[in-house]
Scaffold this active site. Structure first.
Site, PDB file in Angstrom:
ATOM      1  N   CYS A 198      15.672 -46.897  53.076  1.00 25.25           N
ATOM      2  CA  CYS A 198      15.683 -48.020  54.011  1.00 25.25           C
ATOM      3  C   CYS A 198      14.324 -48.728  53.997  1.00 25.25           C
ATOM      4  CB  CYS A 198      16.086 -47.544  55.405  1.00 25.25           C
ATOM      5  SG  CYS A 198      16.577 -48.890  56.521  1.00 25.25           S
TER       6      CYS A 198
ATOM      7  N   HIS B 196      20.848 -43.969  54.666  1.00 27.45           N
ATOM      8  CA  HIS B 196      19.970 -42.855  55.029  1.00 27.45           C
ATOM      9  C   HIS B 196      20.574 -41.494  54.677  1.00 27.45           C
ATOM     10  CE1 HIS B 196      16.873 -44.853  57.640  1.00 27.45           C
ATOM     11  NE2 HIS B 196      17.786 -45.817  57.610  1.00 27.45           N
TER      12      HIS B 196
ATOM     13  N   GLU C 198      19.156 -38.680  54.541  1.00 29.56           N
ATOM     14  CA  GLU C 198      18.592 -37.598  55.353  1.00 29.56           C
ATOM     15  C   GLU C 198      19.368 -37.379  56.641  1.00 29.56           C
ATOM     16  OE1 GLU C 198      16.443 -41.197  57.063  1.00 29.56           O
ATOM     17  OE2 GLU C 198      17.535 -40.606  55.254  1.00 29.56           O
TER      18      GLU C 198
END
Length: 233
Positions: free
Chosen positions: A87, A196, A198
């Site tokens: 991002c 994202h 993660e």
């Protein structure tokens, strides 16, 4: 020997701890790095996390791209170190010219957050080799400046050289040219994407409950890919 992956914190980073946790979940040691230093602390790979570095002033990622530690990062990238920009980190990579093109305000001029279906276009990078080309994965997306742009010559090179790592599938959420959601450099060690990974590494924290987004664990392979690639060297 334990694989050490650095996560750089900038003023305005907000997903740095999440990235560190993903590194730990992948079996590596996360190392906190600071944007104002000129020291990568001997790490084996680096993650530029999501957030709003410097409040997205000028352009998203533009100020962070000239932070002191980026000098060392550019040198490490040229030597083949795996680098992942997520991002805001992706925005930094294009602003630092480690990846081609640029990222602008979403076409609908609004912040967007959703589970996003992606198609894996390049499974030959340090961060994607545990996927297969054409595989569809679901990764959370949250951004206001995720519209990928490039001039015609750059876009032709990106497509012709296989530098598209991911495309948006099902819907293009931000007006990105050619549905581009993520890129790689020609060497395959530098990868950037707007969604994202993660945030999709563990059941129950994807999140994957009936009352929330249902991302699951598709993001974990980004981090285990890098660990496996580094341990194979």
């Amino acid at each position: 020997m334990t694989t050490r992956i650095g996560v750089i914190t900038f003023p305005g980073s907000l997903d740095d701890r999440d990235a560190q946790r993903a590194v730990r979940m992948a079996g590596a040691e996360p190392v906190a790095l600071w944007h104002g230093d000129h020291d990568l602390q001997g790490v084996d790979a680096v993650i530029l996390p999501g957030g709003f570095s410097y409040g997205d002033y000028l352009r998203a990622g533009a100020i962070a791209a000239v932070s002191p530690i980026m000098t060392e990062l550019k040198d490490a990238a040229g030597k083949g170190m795996p680098i992942l920009g997520i991002c805001n980190g992706f925005q930094m990579l294009v602003e630092a010219h480690l990846l081609p093109g640029g990222l602008i305000r979403n076409a609908h001029q609004q912040f967007i957050r959703r589970d996003q279906l992606l198609t894996v276009e390049n499974a030959d990078t340090a961060w994607t080799h545990q996927f297969s080309k054409g595989q569809e994965i679901t990764i959370p997306l949250k951004n206001a400046d995720g519209g990928y742009i490039a001039d015609a010559e750059t876009l032709a090179r990106v497509e012709g050289e296989g530098l598209v790592a991911f495309r948006y599938a099902g819907v293009n959420p931000n007006g990105s040219l050619d549905d581009i959601a993520g890129l790689t450099n020609p060497a395959g060690n530098v990868v950037g994407l707007m969604p994202h990974p993660e945030h999709a590494i563990e059941p129950g924290f994807g999140p994957d409950t009936p009352l929330a987004m249902r991302s699951g664990v598709d993001g974990l392979a980004f981090f285990t890919s890098a660990v496996q690639a580094l341990q194979a060297v």
